[in-house]
Design a protein around this motif. Structure first.
Motif, PDB file in Angstrom:
ATOM      1  N   ARG A   1       0.891  -1.185  -0.082  1.00 44.56           N
ATOM      2  CA  ARG A   1      -0.181   0.191  -0.138  1.00 44.56           C
ATOM      3  C   ARG A   1       0.781   1.260  -0.052  1.00 44.56           C
ATOM      4  NH1 ARG A   1      -5.459   0.610   1.268  1.00 44.56           N
ATOM      5  NH2 ARG A   1      -5.981   2.732   1.354  1.00 44.56           N
ATOM      6  N   VAL A   2       1.746   1.303   0.803  1.00 39.37           N
ATOM      7  CA  VAL A   2       2.941   2.373   0.914  1.00 39.37           C
ATOM      8  C   VAL A   2       3.517   2.571  -0.255  1.00 39.37           C
ATOM      9  CG1 VAL A   2       4.630   3.418   2.502  1.00 39.37           C
ATOM     10  CG2 VAL A   2       2.729   2.341   3.278  1.00 39.37           C
ATOM     11  N   THR A   3       3.902   1.460  -0.824  1.00 34.03           N
ATOM     12  CA  THR A   3       4.754   1.556  -2.281  1.00 34.03           C
ATOM     13  C   THR A   3       3.808   2.340  -3.129  1.00 34.03           C
ATOM     14  OG1 THR A   3       6.028  -0.465  -1.854  1.00 34.03           O
ATOM     15  CG2 THR A   3       5.758   0.175  -4.147  1.00 34.03           C
ATOM     16  N   GLU A   4       2.584   1.939  -3.271  1.00 37.00           N
ATOM     17  CA  GLU A   4       1.597   2.632  -4.218  1.00 37.00           C
ATOM     18  C   GLU A   4       1.660   4.279  -3.979  1.00 37.00           C
ATOM     19  OE1 GLU A   4      -3.104   2.785  -5.598  1.00 37.00           O
ATOM     20  OE2 GLU A   4      -2.055   0.894  -4.458  1.00 37.00           O
ATOM     21  N   ILE A   5       1.495   4.519  -2.904  1.00 39.11           N
ATOM     22  CA  ILE A   5       1.544   6.114  -2.260  1.00 39.11           C
ATOM     23  C   ILE A   5       2.807   6.634  -2.780  1.00 39.11           C
ATOM     24  CG2 ILE A   5       1.838   7.584  -0.516  1.00 39.11           C
ATOM     25  CD1 ILE A   5      -0.202   5.466   1.205  1.00 39.11           C
ATOM     26  N   PHE A   6       4.164   6.199  -2.786  1.00 40.03           N
ATOM     27  CA  PHE A   6       5.153   6.670  -3.178  1.00 40.03           C
ATOM     28  C   PHE A   6       5.289   6.836  -4.598  1.00 40.03           C
ATOM     29  CE2 PHE A   6       6.279   6.715   1.216  1.00 40.03           C
ATOM     30  CZ  PHE A   6       7.422   7.686   1.362  1.00 40.03           C
ATOM     31  N   ARG A   7       4.857   5.565  -5.270  1.00 39.85           N
ATOM     32  CA  ARG A   7       5.128   5.607  -6.825  1.00 39.85           C
ATOM     33  C   ARG A   7       4.149   6.704  -7.259  1.00 39.85           C
ATOM     34  NH1 ARG A   7       6.092  -0.704  -7.823  1.00 39.85           N
ATOM     35  NH2 ARG A   7       8.162  -0.833  -7.704  1.00 39.85           N
ATOM     36  N   ARG A   8       3.101   7.055  -6.621  1.00 38.68           N
ATOM     37  CA  ARG A   8       1.993   8.221  -7.203  1.00 38.68           C
ATOM     38  C   ARG A   8       2.813   9.466  -7.166  1.00 38.68           C
ATOM     39  NH1 ARG A   8      -2.482   5.612  -4.546  1.00 38.68           N
ATOM     40  NH2 ARG A   8      -2.128   7.157  -2.756  1.00 38.68           N
ATOM     41  N   ALA A   9       3.588   9.459  -5.981  1.00 37.90           N
ATOM     42  CA  ALA A   9       4.537  10.746  -5.803  1.00 37.90           C
ATOM     43  C   ALA A   9       5.439  11.013  -6.790  1.00 37.90           C
ATOM     44  CB  ALA A   9       4.925  10.800  -4.408  1.00 37.90           C
ATOM     45  N   SER A  10       6.309   9.809  -7.142  1.00 40.83           N
ATOM     46  CA  SER A  10       7.104   9.936  -8.433  1.00 40.83           C
ATOM     47  C   SER A  10       7.621   8.535  -8.736  1.00 40.83           C
ATOM     48  CB  SER A  10       8.536  10.125  -7.665  1.00 40.83           C
ATOM     49  OG  SER A  10       9.564  10.395  -8.684  1.00 40.83           O
ATOM     50  N   SER A  11       7.144   8.385 -10.266  1.00 41.17           N
ATOM     51  CA  SER A  11       7.421   7.204 -10.779  1.00 41.17           C
ATOM     52  C   SER A  11       8.796   6.674 -10.892  1.00 41.17           C
ATOM     53  CB  SER A  11       6.776   7.265 -12.317  1.00 41.17           C
ATOM     54  OG  SER A  11       7.333   8.261 -12.960  1.00 41.17           O
TER      55      SER A  11
END
Length: 324
Positions: free
Chosen positions: A177-187
């Motif tokens: 879940r947290v990985t998805e949050i970070f990847r939304r912030a920067s691919s």
């Protein structure tokens, strides 16, 4: 394995983290040969976690680069995003900005807690703290959009607030879940899943969150005191230990991932150039499969800082092998 001591030296205080070898080793590598054995980008193996001091870690890291004769801005910095309270996730947003202000060219490995001690992993997995992670991801992406995010590291150690034993499924769901949050912030973020070396308190691979949310597979490795000669210790405690270096190499290869070494160092067992040489040899042997390595150059309740003269033989060899 005394990891509580390492945690203590990462705490923010007032908003900041406190933060003849050749004969012994059977023939030391020359300085010129050292660089050539790594190839053209020896800086990839010369990253460091350094002290904060008066003006931020960037100035200290620049001195580290000069000490190793590495090119300016070529090594990775390492830092830790606050661990004490959920409020820290918003209050510490200025720290990535200081790195950027002092050197916008510097990339950073951010060690990011997966939860705060006292908050169960299931709460993170269920999204109850998304806003805190979104704040942290936004602050880091604004400052270092190509950063490496070392999320929920050393999950196989009971001292960690996100210790995964008995809640492996919640750890995996929270990590994803947290990985998805970070990847939304920067691919461009790279996610690093990083156990502590050895068997520890649980099999680390039970908490592996999946190839789709992991870019690098890390391992933290320190020269700890134990019985026996250094050659035997290397074989039994590091190379062939359960969840040691050979496991790390083979597990990463099976998953199609590059390895990383976000923390490593001497100090707990004293001055040990043999450990420096063998870690260097391991890096060289596996250099095409390693994304980066970073030395833990900060003292805590036991010393690991290598550029102070405290460990003269290790220091001399480290500078020779990891410099240009």
């Amino acid at each position: 394995m005394a990891r509580i001591e390492r945690l203590s030296r990462r705490r923010f205080v007032g908003g900041m983290l406190t933060a003849s070898a050749g004969a012994v080793l059977g023939g030391a590598t020359t300085a010129r040969d050292a660089g050539s054995r790594f190839g053209v980008d020896s800086s990839r193996f010369a990253g460091a976690f350094v002290n904060w001091e008066a003006d931020g870690r960037e100035h200290v890291l620049q001195a580290w680069e000069k000490w190793l004769k590495q090119k300016p801005s070529s090594v990775l910095g390492v830092d830790f995003y606050g661990q004490s309270t959920w409020e820290d996730f918003r209050k510490m947003d200025w720290v990535p900005g200081i790195w950027r202000r002092l050197n916008p060219k510097r990339n950073v490995v951010w060690s990011m807690p997966l939860t705060i001690t006292g908050t169960p992993l299931v709460d993170v997995a269920d999204g109850l703290h998304d806003s805190e992670f979104e704040a942290a991801a936004g602050a880091i992406s604004d400052a270092q959009p190509h950063a490496i995010i070392r999320l929920g590291w050393e999950m196989n150690l009971s001292q960690m607030g996100w210790f995964a034993k008995g809640q492996e499924a919640d750890y995996v769901r929270a990590f994803r879940r947290v990985t998805e949050i970070f990847r939304r912030a920067s691919s461009e973020f790279k996610l690093d899943w990083c156990p502590g070396w050895g068997a520890q308190e649980m099999p680390a691979d039970l908490a592996y969150p999946g190839d789709d949310v992991v870019d690098y597979i890390g391992l933290d490795v320190y020269d700890f005191k134990s019985e026996g000669p250094v050659e035997e210790r290397w074989q039994t405690l590091y190379l062939k230990a359960p969840f040691g270096l050979e496991w790390h190499r083979d597990f990463a290869a099976r998953r199609g991932k590059r390895m990383s070494f976000p923390e490593w160092g001497v100090g707990h067992a004293g001055d040990n150039p043999y450990f420096i040489q063998k870690m260097y040899d391991w890096f060289v042997e596996n250099r095409d499969s390693i994304a980066y390595a970073a030395y833990f150059n900060v003292d805590g309740l036991w010393p690991t800082q290598i550029d102070t003269g405290r460990f003269p033989e290790s220091e001399k060899l480290f500078r020779k092998l990891f410099g240009r």
